[in-house]
Design an enzyme around this catalytic site. Structure first.
Site: not given
Ligand SMILES: C[S@@+](CC[C@H](N)C(=O)[O-])C[C@H]1O[C@@H](n2cnc3c(N)ncnc32)[C@H](O)[C@@H]1O
Length: 265
Positions: A87-88, A203
């Protein structure tokens, strides 16, 4: 260690004074993020429990302002944060603009962290636990004004802070993640309204997760326009001079950003 200052609570310059008053050395970077001279436990950061700051890398702090830039503020925007945990970037969007955010996350344990983080910041979003690809499971049929796709990736841009990434990745991961990113991008394009904007980011420093995705997406979608975007950012230590002319200044991770606009019919 970098901090994002909550614009709803305090100005970065005032927060810097508080940090220094607590004996914590830090600098402000262009864009307003704060870099600590030495990492510190969040419990000793002034106002952390009250939501005055969050830990977030400088490159990640570009996402929310990029998506909101030019997105308009006349009406309350409906924004989808499609891969949201922890959630950042959800929190950052809500700090910058009064908008209605749907935060989607496939992993239920990670999804709980979105709520916890927003609670500390005193902010609210509609948090849904679902696979973004399964649109029929979570979408109410109303198109979004803006979509943030912070896609799952190799995390090759954050190895300076998380060196374990180098050991955890396998050779096939890039291709497999690139396929997931491509599918998510295509799927989420369908829930964006004409005239709306989608910000794709990872990232990662790999072309397969950045520029190559953009080229494929543009070739497959003639209603997509690539707006001016940072593209590939290389990881950089703020203590060193900028090594690449077109890199974002300051201390930050490697990242990729592409901002698309959907042409009106
Ligand atoms: C790079 S992280 C996101 C970081 C977040 N945006 C932040 O700024 O804190 C990617 C996230 O996407 C989720 N994710 C991966 N595949 C997904 C999908 N098909 N649908 C929804 N979420 C997904 C992962 O579990 C992970 O928590």
């Amino acid at each position: 260690m970098s901090l994002r200052v909550n614009a709803l609570k305090i100005a970065p310059s005032d927060y810097l004074v508080q940090l220094r008053g607590s004996g914590i050395g830090a600098e402000i970077q262009s864009g307003g993020s704060i870099v600590l001279h030495r990492p510190a436990p969040v419990q000793i950061l002034p106002g952390f429990a009250q939501g005055h700051v969050s830990v977030q890398d400088g490159a990640a702090q570009l996402a929310a302002p990029l998506l909101l830039s030019g997105a308009g503020s006349a009406q309350r925007l409906r924004i989808l944060d499609a891969c949201a945990a922890p959630g950042g970037k959800t929190g950052h969007l809500l700090e910058l603009q009064d908008c209605e955010v749907t935060a989607l996350e496939v992993d239920p344990v990670r999804a709980r962290r979105i709520g916890e983080n927003l609670q500390r910041l005193g902010l609210q979003a509609k948090v849904l636990t679902a696979d973004a690809n399964a649109v029929g499971d979570w979408w109410d049929g109303n198109l979004f004004d803006a979509v943030l796709l912070d896609a799952p990736c190799t995390a090759s841009g954050i190895t300076r802070r998380h060196p374990d990434v180098l050991w955890l990745r396998r050779i096939g991961d890039i291709a497999q993640l690139a396929l997931q990113q491509k599918a998510l991008l295509q799927c989420l394009w369908s829930v964006l309204k004409p005239g709306g904007r989608l910000l794709y980011c990872t990232c990662s420093i790999f072309q397969e997760e950045g520029d190559a995705q953009v080229q494929t997406f543009l070739a497959n979608n003639n209603n997509a326009v690539l707006l001016p975007s940072p593209g590939h950012l290389m990881p950089q230590n703020g203590a060193n001079p900028q090594l690449l002319n077109d890199n974002q200044p300051g201390d930050h991770d490697g990242f990729f950003y592409a901002l698309f606009e959907k042409k009106s019919a």
